[in-house]
Enzyme design. Sequence first.
Site, short mmCIF file in Angstrom:
data_model
loop_
_atom_site.label_atom_id
_atom_site.label_comp_id
_atom_site.label_asym_id
_atom_site.label_seq_id
_atom_site.Cartn_x
_atom_site.Cartn_y
_atom_site.Cartn_z
N HIS A 15 0.84 -1.21 0.00
CA HIS A 15 0.00 0.00 0.00
C HIS A 15 0.87 1.25 0.00
O HIS A 15 1.79 1.36 0.83
CB HIS A 15 -0.88 0.02 1.24
CG HIS A 15 -1.83 -1.14 1.31
ND1 HIS A 15 -3.16 -1.05 0.97
CD2 HIS A 15 -1.64 -2.45 1.65
CE1 HIS A 15 -3.74 -2.24 1.12
NE2 HIS A 15 -2.83 -3.11 1.54
N GLU A 196 -8.36 -12.35 5.70
CA GLU A 196 -7.29 -11.82 6.55
C GLU A 196 -7.82 -11.79 7.98
O GLU A 196 -7.42 -12.61 8.80
CB GLU A 196 -6.87 -10.42 6.08
CG GLU A 196 -5.75 -9.80 6.92
CD GLU A 196 -5.51 -8.31 6.62
OE1 GLU A 196 -6.37 -7.66 6.02
OE2 GLU A 196 -4.44 -7.81 7.04
N ASP A 274 3.04 -5.70 2.22
CA ASP A 274 1.79 -5.07 2.68
C ASP A 274 2.00 -3.60 3.09
O ASP A 274 1.78 -2.70 2.28
CB ASP A 274 1.16 -5.89 3.82
CG ASP A 274 -0.34 -5.67 3.95
OD1 ASP A 274 -0.93 -5.01 3.07
OD2 ASP A 274 -0.94 -6.16 4.93
N1 HPA Z 1 -5.82 -5.02 5.27
C1 HPA Z 1 -6.85 -4.24 4.98
N2 HPA Z 1 -6.71 -2.96 4.64
C2 HPA Z 1 -5.48 -2.46 4.57
C3 HPA Z 1 -4.37 -3.23 4.86
C4 HPA Z 1 -4.55 -4.59 5.22
O1 HPA Z 1 -3.60 -5.36 5.49
N3 HPA Z 1 -3.30 -2.43 4.70
C5 HPA Z 1 -3.75 -1.21 4.33
N4 HPA Z 1 -5.08 -1.22 4.24
ZN ZN Z 2 -3.03 -5.04 2.25
#
Ligand code: HPA
Ligand code: ZN
Length: 324
Positions: A15, A196, A274
Amino acid sequence: MTPKIQIPKAEIHCHLEGSIPPVLARELAERNGLSLPAKLFDAKGHYAWKDFLSFLDSYDRVCTVLKTPRDFGDVIYSYLASAARDGAVYVEMFCSPERPAALGISYTAWLAALTDGIDRAGREFGIVGRIIIICIRHLGPDRAFAMAKAMVAEPHPYVVGFGMGGDEARFSPIDFAPAYRLVHEKGYGCTVHAGEVVGPESVWAAIRDLPVTRIGHGVRSAEDPALMEELARRGIVLEVCPGSNVALGLYADREAHPLHRLIDAGVPVTLNSDDPPFFHTTLGTEYDMAGLSEKELRRIARRTIEASFLDADTKRRLLEKVTP
Ligand code: HPA
Ligand code: ZN
């Protein structure tokens, strides 16, 4: 730190704002005459958060140091430079138009700044960067649909795909089907964060209701053998981020992480960072800590390029770079 495993790598789950290291956040705040948001850092100077929702809050606080198009360009340049030092030849970055829109920066100006950062990094380090436009699940389907409309109305050669992050417990994938359908019909690749913080049912719903070829994380699929079989059968690629999962407390440590179980079940996985400074990781660390042979890691790097949303020619060129 130089990674131990010196093979060419690629990354398809990182991100933009989550890649800002604390030192850059301080620099941007200073450049923009802002004081850093309260409670941004812990006593060690790391970003302060304690669970998934407070991580999302902390992420939003970091975003407040971004003010101008140039800031966004500098962030992507800085991340691509550090990924290149880790051996990355390709990074597909999740970029959300929400923050620039809130600042009154046009979509065009924002993309121009990101393009400038990508091109600078490309010239200096030979790395290729592309953009995935990402919507934020907890902001709801209407915002996602508006974003999809804006994206297809203004095609850009570096914008290759569409995704969704945010609070997975809110809404259902089918609520976002109109947005995904719109971009998919225009030929963009699609991915979504699922499996997740919510279990296998979240991944089942995503692959049933959205035209996705990849799942962001998806690691909770390991709890359901039938789902792993389905992912393997359909060749749906998981964007696995073990360091993030351990930092967020999904698993106690890397040994407890299901990466190897997913591989053993034939699920196609990739390795990604991530939000690296939030989770004290890097792409190089993910490769170093995966507990996989160099042969398997090379296979993963190759799969990452194959699963990317790049055009066929660039894909071919990069596949040559990651193939020994
Ligand atoms: N999960 C969900 N939204 C997010 C993440 C993540 O790991 N990182 C940045 N936005
Ligand atoms: Zn992510």
